[in-house]
Enzyme design. Structure first.
Site, PDB file in Angstrom:
ATOM      1  CG  PHE A 151      12.605   5.302   5.466  1.00 32.62           C
ATOM      2  CD1 PHE A 151      13.962   5.437   5.191  1.00 32.62           C
ATOM      3  CD2 PHE A 151      12.123   4.026   5.691  1.00 32.62           C
ATOM      4  CE1 PHE A 151      14.804   4.321   5.146  1.00 32.62           C
ATOM      5  CE2 PHE A 151      12.954   2.911   5.643  1.00 32.62           C
ATOM      6  CZ  PHE A 151      14.291   3.067   5.371  1.00 32.62           C
ATOM      7  CB  CYS A 282      12.099  -1.100  -3.555  1.00 36.24           C
ATOM      8  SG  CYS A 282      12.028   0.060  -4.913  1.00 36.24           S
TER       9      CYS A 282
HETATM   10  P1  NAD Z   1       6.305   1.379   5.569  1.00 33.38           P
HETATM   11  O1  NAD Z   1       5.434   0.376   4.929  1.00 33.38           O
HETATM   12  O2  NAD Z   1       6.687   1.187   6.985  1.00 33.38           O
HETATM   13  O3  NAD Z   1       5.637   2.835   5.484  1.00 33.38           O
HETATM   14  C1  NAD Z   1       5.220   3.388   4.258  1.00 33.38           C
HETATM   15  C2  NAD Z   1       4.118   4.411   4.532  1.00 33.38           C
HETATM   16  O4  NAD Z   1       2.990   3.734   5.085  1.00 33.38           O
HETATM   17  C3  NAD Z   1       4.515   5.467   5.550  1.00 33.38           C
HETATM   18  O5  NAD Z   1       4.037   6.716   5.100  1.00 33.38           O
HETATM   19  C4  NAD Z   1       3.828   5.020   6.829  1.00 33.38           C
HETATM   20  O6  NAD Z   1       3.450   6.094   7.651  1.00 33.38           O
HETATM   21  C5  NAD Z   1       2.587   4.303   6.321  1.00 33.38           C
HETATM   22  N1  NAD Z   1       2.162   3.184   7.168  1.00 33.38           N
HETATM   23  C6  NAD Z   1       2.923   2.427   7.996  1.00 33.38           C
HETATM   24  N2  NAD Z   1       2.176   1.458   8.571  1.00 33.38           N
HETATM   25  C7  NAD Z   1       0.916   1.607   8.101  1.00 33.38           C
HETATM   26  C8  NAD Z   1      -0.299   0.892   8.296  1.00 33.38           C
HETATM   27  N3  NAD Z   1      -0.371  -0.167   9.108  1.00 33.38           N
HETATM   28  N4  NAD Z   1      -1.401   1.298   7.626  1.00 33.38           N
HETATM   29  C9  NAD Z   1      -1.345   2.352   6.778  1.00 33.38           C
HETATM   30  N5  NAD Z   1      -0.214   3.065   6.565  1.00 33.38           N
HETATM   31  C10 NAD Z   1       0.908   2.699   7.200  1.00 33.38           C
HETATM   32  O7  NAD Z   1       7.620   1.500   4.647  1.00 33.38           O
HETATM   33  P2  NAD Z   1       8.964   2.280   4.951  1.00 33.38           P
HETATM   34  O8  NAD Z   1       9.743   1.537   5.979  1.00 33.38           O
HETATM   35  O9  NAD Z   1       8.710   3.728   5.143  1.00 33.38           O
HETATM   36  O10 NAD Z   1       9.705   2.166   3.526  1.00 33.38           O
HETATM   37  C11 NAD Z   1      10.457   1.057   3.148  1.00 33.38           C
HETATM   38  C12 NAD Z   1       9.640   0.082   2.311  1.00 33.38           C
HETATM   39  O11 NAD Z   1       9.179   0.697   1.111  1.00 33.38           O
HETATM   40  C13 NAD Z   1      10.454  -1.123   1.861  1.00 33.38           C
HETATM   41  O12 NAD Z   1       9.684  -2.277   2.012  1.00 33.38           O
HETATM   42  C14 NAD Z   1      10.730  -0.835   0.401  1.00 33.38           C
HETATM   43  O13 NAD Z   1      10.977  -1.985  -0.376  1.00 33.38           O
HETATM   44  C15 NAD Z   1       9.466  -0.157   0.000  1.00 33.38           C
HETATM   45  N6  NAD Z   1       9.644   0.635  -1.215  1.00 33.38           N
HETATM   46  C16 NAD Z   1       9.094   0.156  -2.364  1.00 33.38           C
HETATM   47  C17 NAD Z   1       9.271   0.862  -3.554  1.00 33.38           C
HETATM   48  C18 NAD Z   1       8.696   0.337  -4.838  1.00 33.38           C
HETATM   49  O14 NAD Z   1       8.754   1.037  -5.841  1.00 33.38           O
HETATM   50  N7  NAD Z   1       8.150  -0.853  -4.855  1.00 33.38           N
HETATM   51  C19 NAD Z   1       9.992   2.063  -3.559  1.00 33.38           C
HETATM   52  C20 NAD Z   1      10.520   2.531  -2.362  1.00 33.38           C
HETATM   53  C21 NAD Z   1      10.338   1.799  -1.188  1.00 33.38           C
END
Ligand code: NAD
Length: 499
Positions: A151, A282
């Site tokens: 998100f 992140c």
């Molecule tokens: P999230 O893991 O909750 O969701 C990410 C995506 O995965 C969403 O599209 C969601 O619908 C899907 N998803 C959720 N649960 C799932 C499951 N059990 N199985 C398969 N798909 C699933 O993450 P978020 O809250 O949307 O985003 C924040 C996170 O993203 C933070 O941990 C942040 O550090 C990370 N992030 C990392 C980077 C990077 O470059 N490493 C960049 C941006 C954000």
């Protein structure tokens, strides 16, 4: 007027997402429902992958310069729409308009790098690896790729798709349920740019859609960005199906402030790294690790600076910190503070329970600073919101051991004017990105991004030339030719004088 029900984009058409469930998309500053996000049923995955597969051959055969030109056209349209897109980001994500405009500038650089496909698709040849034998590699696209976004950067991360598409692969994008509207606008612009039907598809949904894409036999690979626990599950699932996967996870980034840091210069950078975007990135500094010898003076100035944040709706120019994404996130952050205090932390600044007058429905959490150490939840677990920890250390060795004790390995930064100290930190920090007097060492689009340990699952990082490698296969061709000299006719007259 009731909020619009969002639709999938499959095979060049906006189609109703038949599903049994839906979730509201809310403005985190107001609590208002701005759209209804359907949780598509599994058959949407199959329809999108079939559309992508049907478009694959023609798109692959589209000359590389034509694909590049289409990326340029897309870049032009996104540039023209950048302010509109920034306003959508503020509405669904909550960040400030300045932060959203910054995201759009970074997002445009993704398209710009992907447009360089005429250069990045080049292969290589070596003649005479054996007598009369040549060897070459050519880059080939692999087929439909899935792009799964979180998100917090609703424009940047879905635009990972540009490298996949530029290199000749069709895509199926699944945006975050919290922030699908920016992606939808980006896809409308992709259609306007002229990407043929089936090249860019989008399916709305959650876990079930990701699993459907991971398991679909015609999906060649999946690029995931999100939290570490989900990244790990997704990576294992995708690779167990013998598909390519890169899964970027979460982080716990340490900022080390040494005794030679020029505080006047580094303080604004530290504060913005730790609390910009409501700490929902992140690359945000999570734990401040300060040399004992400067701790008291530094902390006084740091806390004074942090107190200056003004919470509010991101569209208000006076706002310097927006809300957190959801009421659940706000409660989780509040609970993390309770746990930190139970574990012996000292509360240096309490941001719980703040109210923003005009927006009683917002998810407000002001900057909260607690003392911590490895072993405490607040210090070890990613919190993804403005609850930040601080620890005193005796010097460089202790600082590096704190950095390396983390289960994450995304970034670490050091503030110092000593080259030798910076160099040692750079070498010994077990992270994917190091900042030296820069608290948010985020690679711009032209460098690949990825961490270590629980922050990244895979080998080829996201973005830039790593993305080109991820989305293409280097097919090797070994060849030798029989030359029948008895058939020689001499020089071809058609070529004579042609140069
Ligand atoms: P999230 O893991 O909750 O969701 C990410 C995506 O995965 C969403 O599209 C969601 O619908 C899907 N998803 C959720 N649960 C799932 C499951 N059990 N199985 C398969 N798909 C699933 O993450 P978020 O809250 O949307 O985003 C924040 C996170 O993203 C933070 O941990 C942040 O550090 C990370 N992030 C990392 C980077 C990077 O470059 N490493 C960049 C941006 C954000």
């Amino acid at each position: 007027m009731s909020p619009a029900v969002l639709r999938n984009f499959i095979g060049g058409a906006w189609t109703e997402a038949a599903g049994t469930d839906s979730v509201p998309v809310t403005n985190p500053a107001t609590g208002e429902t701005i759209a209804i996000h359907p949780m598509s049923a599994g058959d949407a995955v199959d329809a999108a992958v079939r559309a992508a597969e049907a478009a694959f051959w023609d798109w692959w055969m589209t000359p590389v310069p034509t694909r590049s030109a289409m990326m340029f056209r897309y870049r032009h349209l996104v540039w023209d729409a950048r302010d509109e897109l920034a306003a959508i980001i503020v509405e669904e994500n909550g960040k400030t308009l300045a932060e959203a405009k910054g995201e759009m500038l970074r997002a445009l650089q993704y398209i710009e790098h992907a447009s360089a496909v005429t250069e990045t698709m080049k292969g290589a040849v070596t003649e005479n690896v054996g007598s009369g034998v040549d060897i070459e590699f050519i880059r080939e696209p692999l087929g439909p790729f899935a792009i799964i976004a979180p998100f917090n950067f609703p424009a940047m991360i879905p635009l990972y798709f540009t490298w996949a598409v530029a290199t000749g692969n069709p895509v199926v994008i699944k945006p975050s349920e919290h922030c699908p509207l920016t992606t939808i606008r980006l896809i409308e612009l992709a259609a306007e740019a002229g990407f043929p039907p089936g090249v860019v598809n989008m399916v709305l949904g959650g876990k079930g859609i990701v699993e459907g894409l991971a398991n679909h036999p015609d999906v060649a690979g999946l690029s995931f960005v999100g939290s570490s626990p989900v990244a790990e599950i997704v990576y294992k699932l995708v690779t167990s199906n013998a598909k390519r996967c890169q899964a970027q996870g979460g982080s716990k980034n340490h900022l080390v402030v040494t005794d030679s840091a020029v505080v006047d210069r580094c303080l604004p950078n530290i504060v913005s790294s730790m609390l910009g975007n409501s700490s929902q990135r992140c690359f945000a500094g999570s734990n401040l690790v300060v040399y004992d010898s400067i701790y008291d003076d530094f902390m006084e100035r740091f806390l004074a600076e942090v107190r200056r944040f003004k919470l509010g709706n991101g569209m208000d120019p006076a706002t310097t910190m927006g809300p957190v994404i959801s009421p659940q996130s706000q409660r989780r952050l509040e609970a993390a503070v309770d746990t930190a205090l139970e574990e012996g932390g000292e509360l240096l600044l309490d941001g719980r329970g703040v109210e923003v007058d005009e927006y009683p429905g917002g998810n407000w959490m002001a900057p909260t600073i607690v003392t911590g150490r490895p072993g405490m939840e607040v210090f070890d677990r990613e919190l993804f919101g403005p609850v930040r920890a601080v620890q005193r250390v005796s010097g460089l060795d202790e600082a590096i051991s704190v950095v390396n004790a983390s289960r994450y390995g995304h970034t670490a930064a050091i503030y110092t004017e000593h080259g030798g100290v910076a160099r040692e930190f750079r070498q010994r920090a077990q992270v994917g990105q190091v900042g030296i007097n820069i608290g948010t060492p985020a690679p711009i689009a032209f460098y690949a991004v990825g961490g270590r340990k629980k922050s990244f699952f895979g080998s080829l990082r996201g973005r830039a030339n790593d993305a080109v490698d991820f989305y293409t296969d280097k097919k090797v061709v070994v060849s030798t030719w029989h030359v029948d000299t008895s058939q020689e006719t001499g020089a071809d007259p058609a070529f004579e004088g042609s140069t």
